[in-house]
Enzyme design. Structure first.
Site, PDB file in Angstrom:
ATOM      1  N   LYS A 270       0.834  -1.199   0.000  1.00 36.53           N
ATOM      2  CA  LYS A 270       0.000   0.000   0.000  1.00 36.53           C
ATOM      3  C   LYS A 270       0.868   1.248   0.000  1.00 36.53           C
ATOM      4  O   LYS A 270       2.000   1.216   0.486  1.00 36.53           O
ATOM      5  CB  LYS A 270      -0.861   0.020   1.285  1.00 36.53           C
ATOM      6  CG  LYS A 270      -1.978  -0.994   1.317  1.00 36.53           C
ATOM      7  CD  LYS A 270      -2.764  -0.891   2.620  1.00 36.53           C
ATOM      8  CE  LYS A 270      -3.885  -1.906   2.672  1.00 36.53           C
ATOM      9  NZ  LYS A 270      -4.969  -1.677   1.711  1.00 36.53           N
ATOM     10  N   ARG A 344     -10.151 -11.752   2.250  1.00 32.80           N
ATOM     11  CA  ARG A 344     -10.963 -12.856   1.713  1.00 32.80           C
ATOM     12  C   ARG A 344     -10.192 -14.169   1.745  1.00 32.80           C
ATOM     13  O   ARG A 344     -10.788 -15.232   1.807  1.00 32.80           O
ATOM     14  CB  ARG A 344     -11.429 -12.483   0.293  1.00 32.80           C
ATOM     15  CG  ARG A 344     -10.328 -12.276  -0.687  1.00 32.80           C
ATOM     16  CD  ARG A 344     -10.769 -11.488  -1.925  1.00 32.80           C
ATOM     17  NE  ARG A 344     -10.843 -10.041  -1.678  1.00 32.80           N
ATOM     18  CZ  ARG A 344     -11.190  -9.143  -2.593  1.00 32.80           C
ATOM     19  NH1 ARG A 344     -11.535  -9.517  -3.805  1.00 32.80           N
ATOM     20  NH2 ARG A 344     -11.217  -7.852  -2.294  1.00 32.80           N
TER      21      ARG A 344
END
Ligand code: BES
Ligand code: MN
Ligand code: ZN
Length: 486
Positions: A270, A344
């Protein structure tokens, strides 16, 4: 902070601070011989939601201070009532009172009963009175307020007492969830979450255990392990089991939380700006743990299993690469095209594990996507479900508790976007709808289960300088559990 119930005549109370509507305060002031003081003080008082006024009656008075709460004349709407009680809670926080009597349950609110009005008041207090000062070495002022008694009459006594019981439990769960969220990521790692979870095991009917990485290897949890590979702190799958009912063979409710204690993005790293916010990427875990604590403290007659997928997502020489393909414990293979879509991955193995309990319902909670912030902002958690009744039950619980959700689609049309060139499914998709696609990914691992997924990236913590964990959706989940146990 302790809540209690008090009955008896308002004008005969003894307290540091009486929190009440204008006409109630007027009666009390008159009884205490402070009519003149009262009428002078309220001359400019605007009796509307959001406005409050403090009147000191003196240290010798049975009621030392009146906190006049505006906007409670006649029958009021839910949202005006909320505005009034939030202002009242805020004013009470700084009122320098050790004890208070909260007399706002007697207000008339359209379509709402005494239990709701009392619960809502406690929710407002729980929200407002929280602070996290564990790391300030300069002097911090502890909250002076030690107890709040909710005033009830003979008719509202039993619903108010029930709201106090539930509200005290909600506070314990909510405060804990917020504390866990606000801990810095060098403290709150997967082992820390496990140590904290183990504290629940002191209560009767609760057992806490964990799968370590070796065990997860045996179970073939390749997706979870792909996330934790790059980290020096080992991942844990934490399992809290609460048996609140004696009925044999009852199918449990399973809660699953995303517990990424820090999300750097991994090799798909990020940008630096605001990366510190990713310490809150374990808020799904914190809130399912908080709701579980609330359920245990309220001794809800339900069977509940809470699974926390705790891991840190770091880049390193051993970290998973974009393009890696892993096998999940369901047998399905996943092509990891972006290591920042890690939530996920830990969740799919946790959901597969949940199925072994033959649950009646599985609900996972996760700060899963930035996209849900675009869609819903901070006002509602996204609710996905493959079961309409379950979705509705969660939406109702959210509405009732003031911790709202909003239903999002899970149509088959979206599924094609997750097609992988080489594996059964890719961990990211194309064509927008990022939060929906993340939910679609999870839906592949809950076939045959009644399942809901809450994407709380927008609600778990606010953006900007005042950011701290909100504890959402502990109130929604706890209300759902209360309704399920009723
Ligand atoms: N933890 C983030 C989602 C997030 C973003 C939570 C901002 C709270 C605030 C999640 O793991 C993530 O990085 N998601 C990616 C998915 C993308 C790579 C498909 C995102 O939303 O950008
Ligand atoms: Mn991520
Ligand atoms: Zn994440």
């Amino acid at each position: 902070m302790k809540y209690s119930t008090t009955t008896g005549t308002l004008t005969e109370l003894k307290t540091d601070c009486l929190v009440a509507a204008k006409d109630q305060c007027e009666r009390v002031a008159a009884e205490l011989g402070s009519e003149a003081l009262f009428s002078a003080a309220v001359l400019d008082f605007e009796d509307k939601p959001g406005v409050t006024l403090q009147i000191n009656l003196g240290t010798k008075s049975a009621v030392r201070k009146l906190l006049v709460v505006g906007g409670l004349k006649g029958t009021v709407t839910t949202s005006d009532y909320d505005k009034s009680i939030k202002a009242a809670a805020g004013a009470l926080k700084t009122a320098k009172a050790r004890s208070a009597v909260w007399a706002l349950v007697s207000a008339r609110v359209k379509d709402q009963d005494n239990y709701w009005k009392a619960s809502r008041g406690i929710t407002a207090l729980n929200d407002t009175l929280y602070s996290f000062d564990a790391y300030r070495t300069a002097e911090t002022k502890p909250l002076s307020l030690k107890s709040v008694a909710l005033h009830a009459d003979s008719r509202s006594r039993s619903p108010v007492a029930r709201a106090v019981r539930h509200g005290q439990a909600a506070k314990a769960g909510l405060d804990w969830a917020r504390d866990l969220g606000n801990q810095p990521p060098n403290v709150c790692n997967p082992s820390y979450l496990l140590r904290e979870a183990r504290k629940l095991g002191r209560a009767p009917n609760v057992t806490v255990s964990a799968l370590d990485e070796k065990k997860m290897e045996e179970l073939g949890m390749g997706a979870f392990l792909a996330v934790t590979r790059g980290s020096e702190t080992p991942g844990k799958m934490i399992i809290i089991r609460y048996r609140g009912t004696r009925r044999a063979g009852e199918a449990p409710i399973v809660l699953v939380g995303k517990g990424i204690t820090f999300d750097t993005g991994g090799i798909s790293i990020k940008p630096a700006a605001n990366m510190h916010e990713m310490k809150w990427d374990m808020c799904g875990a914190a809130t399912v743990m908080g709701a579980t604590k609330a359920a245990i403290e309220a001794r809800l007659p339900i069977d509940l299993i809470t699974i926390v997928a705790a891991a840190e997502n770091m880049p390193s020489g051993r970290a998973t690469r974009p393009g890696d393909i892993v096998k999940t414990s369901s047998g399905k293979t996943v092509e990891i095209l972006n290591t920042d879509a890690e939530g996920r991955l830990v969740l799919c193995d946790a959901l597969t594990y949940a199925a072994r309990y033959k649950p009646r319902t599985v609900i996972d909670v996760a700060t899963l996507t930035g996209a849900v912030i675009v869609a819903l902002g901070a006002h509602a958690s996204a609710v996905y479900a493959n079961d309409d009744d379950l979705a509705q039950a969660l939406l109702d619980a959210g509405e009732y508790s003031g911790d709202r959700g909003w239903r999002m689609p899970l149509w088959d049309d979206y599924q094609a976007a997750l097609k992988s060139q080489f594996a059964d499914v890719a961990n990211i998709g194309t064509g927008g709808a990022g939060s929906v696609l993340a939910a679609c990914f999870l839906s592949r691992f809950v076939e045959g289960l009644s399942w809901a997924h809450l994407d709380i990236a927008g609600t778990a913590f606010p953006r900007g300088p005042q950011n701290g964990a909100t504890g959402r959706p502990v109130n929604m989940l706890f209300r759902y559990l209360i309704n399920q146990s009723g």
